[in-house]
Enzyme design. Structure first.
Site, mmCIF file in Angstrom:
data_model
loop_
_atom_site.group_PDB
_atom_site.id
_atom_site.type_symbol
_atom_site.label_atom_id
_atom_site.label_comp_id
_atom_site.label_asym_id
_atom_site.label_seq_id
_atom_site.Cartn_x
_atom_site.Cartn_y
_atom_site.Cartn_z
ATOM 1 N N SER A 1 43.005 61.628 -139.874
ATOM 2 C CA SER A 1 43.055 60.776 -138.690
ATOM 3 C C SER A 1 43.704 61.573 -137.543
ATOM 4 C CB SER A 1 43.801 59.471 -138.998
ATOM 5 O OG SER A 1 43.522 58.489 -138.018
ATOM 6 N N HIS B 1 37.399 56.187 -143.790
ATOM 7 C CA HIS B 1 38.420 56.991 -143.130
ATOM 8 C C HIS B 1 39.238 57.808 -144.129
ATOM 9 C CE1 HIS B 1 40.421 57.788 -139.356
ATOM 10 N NE2 HIS B 1 41.603 57.393 -139.797
ATOM 11 N N ASP C 1 33.111 55.327 -141.456
ATOM 12 C CA ASP C 1 34.312 55.364 -140.612
ATOM 13 C C ASP C 1 33.953 55.390 -139.123
ATOM 14 O OD1 ASP C 1 36.841 55.766 -139.532
ATOM 15 O OD2 ASP C 1 36.891 57.905 -140.044
#
Length: 409
Positions: free
Chosen positions: A87, A377, A351
């Site tokens: 991320s 993710h 994602d």
């Protein structure tokens, strides 16, 4: 392992795909918590004056300082370093290799957004596409439910029914635009959060609700035994039960009041105040309803996110100053034209964040994209488990191959 917008979890020091890589390559694992998050408090509080030292550039400099300190302390002069992050830390992993190539031999940048963007309309569009993998009915029913809620908001009786159905802490006042926007953002966010982490193996972190998948939500939205709005409300009730919420607080004033707290002991300083500050100064990333090509209506526009910047941190935090910050971020790091080498970019097709990342190999570069069909993710970072799709298993092996190659050079 690079820390991000939350407390560094020590479980990652013993669990996760990178630990398996470390065993194979006989590597030492180190993790650095991001300044201003977790227990890393460089200032006496999180006042606006003190938050000026919170940025991705400062975080990269911290990584460089940490790396050099550990080299000296542990005698790692001849060892090669590989960075890992997922991320926002995935972005940092790529940017660290870009800015400090002499300090790190390669970078795994999982699910990292590389393009700073003010109005991240693609997020909700990917949520739409991911929900549609269950069939055409789900997004159609969400859209029709959204329209029904819109109509109910036009009458006093309808508003009263919505307040009861969605278990609001206090009756919704349609004359308070920011409360209405917060309501729309919250009930849409129920779907966004589930899609973003769909089927990720996060139980070891203590994550709750990992059994709630987009298939579960779409099954509820496709339940013809209930009216459409009741299905929408049932999804909300499921999420409230999962996160042990007695009622849904959509008060904008209460939210802003909490986020303006500057004490390290406040709930805001668990990470919310700091991360929103970074979005208001460097990234944007606002997941708005501004795209017409999604089923959640138009109730949480860009202006709602920008208003939060000004209300939390002051009027100088506005669209004009943020656009300058976004321009600086993209100029500094190169956005989707990042010019680094020896970086691999794993992203999942489910994602929504893959829309701001690299999903195809840039031609003529030593940069590598791994686009993993059917995963969400940071899926490749979590511990492997029985039933992982072949694409995910192969992605982990491909990443290992790149690491092996970097270490052998």
């Amino acid at each position: 392992m690079i820390g991000g917008e939350g407390t560094a979890n020590p479980l990652w020091m013993v669990t996760g795909t990178w630990i398996e890589y470390a065993k194979e390559f006989k590597a030492l694992c180190l993790m650095l918590e991001h300044r201003y998050y977790g227990k890393s408090h460089p200032t006496e509080d999180t006042s606006v004056e003190n938050l000026q030292y919170l940025s991705s550039e400062q975080a990269l400099a911290d990584l460089a300082s940490f790396r050099n300190y550990m080299v000296e302390k542990m005698g790692l002069t001849d060892n090669k370093w590989i960075t890992f992050g997922g991320s926002y830390p995935g972005s940092l992993s790529a940017w660290f290799r870009l800015k400090y190539p002499h300090l790190v031999a390669g970078a795994v940048a999982t699910s990292g957004p590389l393009l700073a963007e003010l109005d991240f309309v693609e997020y909700v569009e990917v949520v739409r596409d991911s929900l549609a993998t269950t069939g055409p009915e789900c997004t159609k029913n969400i859209q029709e439910a959204t329209e029904s809620v819109k109509q109910m908001l036009k009458t006093q009786e309808g508003v009263k029914d919505l307040s009861k159905l969605f278990k609001l802490c206090s009756p919704l006042d349609v004359n308070v635009a920011n409360d209405v926007a917060n309501f729309w953002s919250t009930i849409s966010g129920n779907f966004m959060g589930v899609v973003q982490y769909n089927k990720d193996n996060r139980e070891f972190e203590g994550a709750v609700g990992t059994n709630i998948t987009l298939d579960v939500l779409c099954s509820m939205m496709n339940d013809i035994s209930m009216p459409l709005v009741d299905r929408y409300a049932a999804v909300n009730s499921l999420m409230m039960k999962t996160y042990e919420q007695k009622c849904l607080d959509i008060s904008y004033t209460a939210m802003i009041k909490e986020l303006r707290e500057t004490s390290w002991e406040s709930a805001a300083s668990e990470g919310g105040r700091q991360w929103i500050y970074q979005t208001c100064t460097e990234f944007g990333f606002y997941q708005t309803s501004d795209s017409p090509n999604q089923p959640f209506g138009d109730g949480f526009p860009l202006s709602f996110s920008l208003q939060q910047c000004s209300d939390i941190y002051g009027p100088q935090f506005n669209q004009s100053t943020l656009m300058e910050g976004i321009k600086r971020t993209n100029t500094n790091y190169g956005a989707l034209k990042i010019a680094g080498t020896k970086i691999v970019f794993p992203n999942g097709s489910i994602d929504p964040w893959h829309a701001l990342g690299i999903t195809k190999d840039p031609e003529g570069t030593d940069l590598h994209a791994i686009y993993i069909k059917g995963t969400a993710h940071c899926a490749n970072m979590y511990p492997a488990r029985f039933g992982d799709p072949p694409e995910l298993q192969q992605a982990r092996e491909t990443i290992k191959g790149y690491i092996q190659n970097w270490l052998s050079q």
